[in-house]
Design a protein around this motif. Structure first.
Motif, short mmCIF file in Angstrom:
data_model
loop_
_atom_site.label_atom_id
_atom_site.label_comp_id
_atom_site.label_asym_id
_atom_site.label_seq_id
_atom_site.Cartn_x
_atom_site.Cartn_y
_atom_site.Cartn_z
N ASP A 423 7.98 -2.43 -50.56
CA ASP A 423 8.02 -3.71 -49.83
C ASP A 423 6.98 -3.71 -48.69
N PHE A 424 5.71 -3.65 -49.09
CA PHE A 424 4.65 -3.60 -48.08
C PHE A 424 4.58 -4.89 -47.27
N PHE A 425 5.00 -6.02 -47.85
CA PHE A 425 5.04 -7.27 -47.09
C PHE A 425 6.02 -7.15 -45.93
N ARG A 426 7.11 -6.40 -46.10
CA ARG A 426 8.08 -6.22 -45.01
C ARG A 426 7.48 -5.35 -43.91
N ILE A 427 6.74 -4.33 -44.31
CA ILE A 427 6.03 -3.52 -43.32
C ILE A 427 5.05 -4.39 -42.55
N GLN A 428 4.32 -5.23 -43.27
CA GLN A 428 3.36 -6.14 -42.64
C GLN A 428 4.06 -7.02 -41.61
N TYR A 429 5.18 -7.61 -41.99
CA TYR A 429 5.90 -8.51 -41.09
C TYR A 429 6.43 -7.77 -39.86
N ILE A 430 7.19 -6.71 -40.09
CA ILE A 430 7.83 -6.02 -38.97
C ILE A 430 6.79 -5.38 -38.07
N ARG A 431 5.74 -4.82 -38.67
CA ARG A 431 4.67 -4.19 -37.88
C ARG A 431 4.03 -5.20 -36.94
N ALA A 432 3.74 -6.38 -37.46
CA ALA A 432 3.08 -7.39 -36.64
C ALA A 432 4.01 -7.91 -35.54
N LEU A 437 5.67 -7.81 -29.76
CA LEU A 437 6.65 -7.39 -28.75
C LEU A 437 6.03 -6.37 -27.80
N THR A 438 5.24 -5.46 -28.37
CA THR A 438 4.57 -4.44 -27.55
C THR A 438 3.62 -5.08 -26.56
N LYS A 439 2.87 -6.07 -27.02
CA LYS A 439 1.97 -6.78 -26.11
C LYS A 439 2.76 -7.48 -24.99
N ALA A 440 3.88 -8.12 -25.38
CA ALA A 440 4.69 -8.80 -24.38
C ALA A 440 5.20 -7.83 -23.33
N ALA A 441 5.59 -6.63 -23.77
CA ALA A 441 6.14 -5.65 -22.84
C ALA A 441 5.07 -4.99 -21.99
N LEU A 442 3.99 -4.53 -22.63
CA LEU A 442 3.01 -3.69 -21.94
C LEU A 442 1.87 -4.48 -21.31
N ILE A 443 1.60 -5.68 -21.80
CA ILE A 443 0.54 -6.51 -21.22
C ILE A 443 1.12 -7.57 -20.30
N ASP A 444 2.17 -8.27 -20.77
CA ASP A 444 2.72 -9.41 -20.04
C ASP A 444 3.86 -9.04 -19.10
N ASN A 445 4.29 -7.79 -19.14
CA ASN A 445 5.40 -7.32 -18.30
C ASN A 445 6.72 -8.00 -18.59
N CYS A 446 6.92 -8.41 -19.85
CA CYS A 446 8.25 -8.88 -20.25
C CYS A 446 9.20 -7.69 -20.28
N ASN A 447 10.40 -7.91 -19.82
CA ASN A 447 11.36 -6.82 -19.65
C ASN A 447 12.12 -6.58 -20.95
N VAL A 448 11.41 -6.06 -21.95
CA VAL A 448 12.00 -5.81 -23.26
C VAL A 448 12.46 -4.36 -23.32
N ILE A 449 13.75 -4.15 -23.64
CA ILE A 449 14.29 -2.80 -23.59
C ILE A 449 14.78 -2.31 -24.95
N GLY A 450 14.66 -3.15 -26.00
CA GLY A 450 15.10 -2.69 -27.31
C GLY A 450 14.68 -3.62 -28.43
N TYR A 451 14.66 -3.08 -29.63
CA TYR A 451 14.28 -3.83 -30.83
C TYR A 451 15.18 -3.39 -31.98
N THR A 452 15.60 -4.37 -32.80
CA THR A 452 16.55 -4.11 -33.88
C THR A 452 16.10 -4.83 -35.14
N VAL A 453 15.95 -4.09 -36.23
CA VAL A 453 15.59 -4.69 -37.51
C VAL A 453 16.84 -5.23 -38.19
N TRP A 454 16.76 -6.45 -38.70
CA TRP A 454 17.75 -6.95 -39.64
C TRP A 454 17.15 -6.80 -41.04
#
Length: 517
Positions: A423-432, A437-454
């Motif tokens: 399911d490489f399309f799922r890797i593509q989706y979740i990776r992106a 989220l990483t940009k939001a946390a590390l660039i924009d200083n959004c206070n993101v403390i966790g991530y959960t895959v459904w």
């Protein structure tokens, strides 16, 4: 060296979708892929829900839920499938622990079945068999080093309560508080993260507005607003109960999980489109977040638009009002922000044709035309388009509107119809999406403390039955043993968790030798 080769190969495979930043300062390059490792306290997990995985729908004292009734009636679920057995996690929960350990997740989000713990909420009698099932699961998770993240209510209302007036009968507030008390008292010692409700927008709109979900009632002008009002009061009761009685003993955190698209203006240069996007957001996530995270009341734009579309002679509104004491009781009932995010909608002011095409009530009240860009990649679910930048957008919306409250993304994932292991399309989706989220946390200083895959594994996907699959693990629903088999996405996500994000392959962290195979 082997790991570096694998990273370079993966970059080649997905380079057409995710061009890497050709910049000395990656923080200034926000359009391409961003390498970054999340803070030490960031938690990675996967999620499920009781009705979707447990099966054992009438075993050991469990009563009927509205989703049991809805699926058994026939005609509501794809291929008339049911969740009577589903993944059989009621009996195979040890198998679930095994695959959670394989992934190396830090937390596991799952829900309790109200019908299993308190089968008849009108009497309040506790079903010890149901309590024991969750005690076994929770203590096994803790022994495996995995934090349980427990949702009290994930759509499966006991049918007894539906027959007793549902969310329109305010006795349900004390019945829900009692259920929460049972859960906090029995499981609170082990549980750090609590969620009172999953996606009340879906509960109220899909269940009682357009009637696509259980219990299938179609009253879009009134019931979504009335029932949401009650659910918000239930949430506040549970939060205060924990805060006063259980927090001093267990020191956990209680919140609510809200689902929302990111709402973007169709044309960002048009003020009316920008205003429409803001209005849609306030009618969606703001409907529940504004009372809880801001001032105890609904967003002003929502109050104004519902009232003007009520067409009453006395100035009344179909949107109920909180009393001053209720506002004070509701305001601040959170310890973090639970966010379910999958896709994005484009917004512009609704024209007459669009207004005529939507149900009278909630959708018409907001007066916003919602569309998708035809260039966006579709999934197997009609509501889910591949729009990774929406993740960064919604996290910034929360940062600016709700005082940068700590956010745990409690659901994010994508569907297919065949359950392929490659399911490489799922890797593509979740990776992106994780990268945004990483940009939001590390660039924009959004206070993101966790991530959960459904979701951890394929399961009963509500009205789609088993025709749509979200899992990192494949489940063969024709096999009585219900084996769980890792997909490529599961193997990939395991690596992200071990790496704690996306370390730069050219400049790996000093301890990178921990993963050499």
């Amino acid at each position: 060296m082997l790991r570096l080769k694998m990273l370079i190969l993966l970059s080649i495979v997905v380079s057409s979708v995710f061009p890497c930043a050709a910049s000395d300062d990656k923080r200034n390059f926000t359009e391409g892929f961003y390498f970054g490792v999340m803070p030490e306290n960031f938690t990675w997990g996967v999620s499920t829900a009781a009705f979707q995985i447990e099966g054992a729908w009438n075993e050991d004292g469990k009563s009927e839920s509205i989703w049991d009734r809805f699926s058994h009636e026939g005609g509501h679920i794809a291929l008339n499938q049911t969740a009577d057995v589903s993944c059989d996690s009621y009996h195979k929960w040890r198998d679930d622990i095994t695959i959670l350990k394989e992934l190396g997740v830090k937390h596991y989000r799952f829900s309790l079945s109200w019908s299993r713990i308190v089968p008849d909420p009108t009497t309040g009698e506790v079903n010890q068999a149901g309590v024991n099932f969750y005690l076994n699961l929770i203590t096994a998770l803790k022994e495996a080093g995995i934090e349980p993240m427990v949702t009290l209510f994930h759509w499966d209302l006991p049918q007894i309560l539906e027959d007793n007036g549902s969310w329109g009968n305010e006795t349900i507030i004390q019945q829900y508080k009692h259920y929460a008390d049972v859960a906090f008292s029995h499981f609170g010692y082990w549980v750090k993260y609590w969620l009172t409700f999953n996606e009340p927008w879906v509960v109220t709109w899909s269940g009682y507005g357009i009637g696509e979900y259980a219990p299938g009632i179609k009253q879009p002008a009134t019931l979504p607003y009335l029932y949401a009002h009650t659910i918000i009061k239930c949430h506040a009761q549970a939060w205060h109960l924990y805060d006063t009685t259980y927090r001093p003993r267990f020191n956990g955190m209680v919140s609510i999980t809200l689902n929302t698209d990111f709402f973007a203006p169709k044309n960002s240069s048009k003020p009316e489109d920008v205003e429409a996007a803001e209005r849609a957001a306030q009618f969606s996530v703001g409907w529940f977040a504004h009372p809880i995270y801001v001032d105890g009341d609904y967003p002003q734009v929502m109050k104004d638009y519902v009232q003007r579309n009520t067409n009453s002679t006395d100035g009344s509104s179909r949107l109920p009002k909180f009393t001053d004491s209720e506002k004070l009781f509701i305001k601040g009932t959170f310890d973090y922000f639970g966010l379910n995010h999958y896709s994005t909608s484009l917004c512009e002011p609704a024209d007459a044709a669009y207004q005529a095409s939507v149900p009278k009530g909630y959708l018409g009240d907001m007066e916003v035309k919602l569309t998708r860009d035809p260039k966006w990649q579709k999934s197997s679910s009609s509501y889910l388009y591949y729009v990774p930048w929406g993740m960064r957008g919604i996290l910034n919306f929360i940062r600016t509107n709700y005082n940068n409250t700590p956010v745990i993304v409690t659901e994010n994932g994508v569907t297919d119809r065949n359950g392929t292991l490659l399911d490489f399309f799922r890797i593509q989706y979740i990776r992106a999406y994780i990268n945004e989220l990483t940009k939001a946390a590390l660039i924009d200083n959004c206070n993101v403390i966790g991530y959960t895959v459904w979701s951890i594994m394929d399961n009963f996907e509500w009205t789609s039955g088993y025709t749509q699959k979200f899992g990192l693990y494949y489940v063969d629903f024709d096999n009585p043993q219900r084996p769980r088999v890792a997909k490529q996405s599961g193997t990939w996500y395991k690596g992200v968790i071990a790496d704690h994000g996306f370390p730069d392959p050219m400049f790996p962290p000093k301890d990178d030798l921990r993963r050499t195979t």
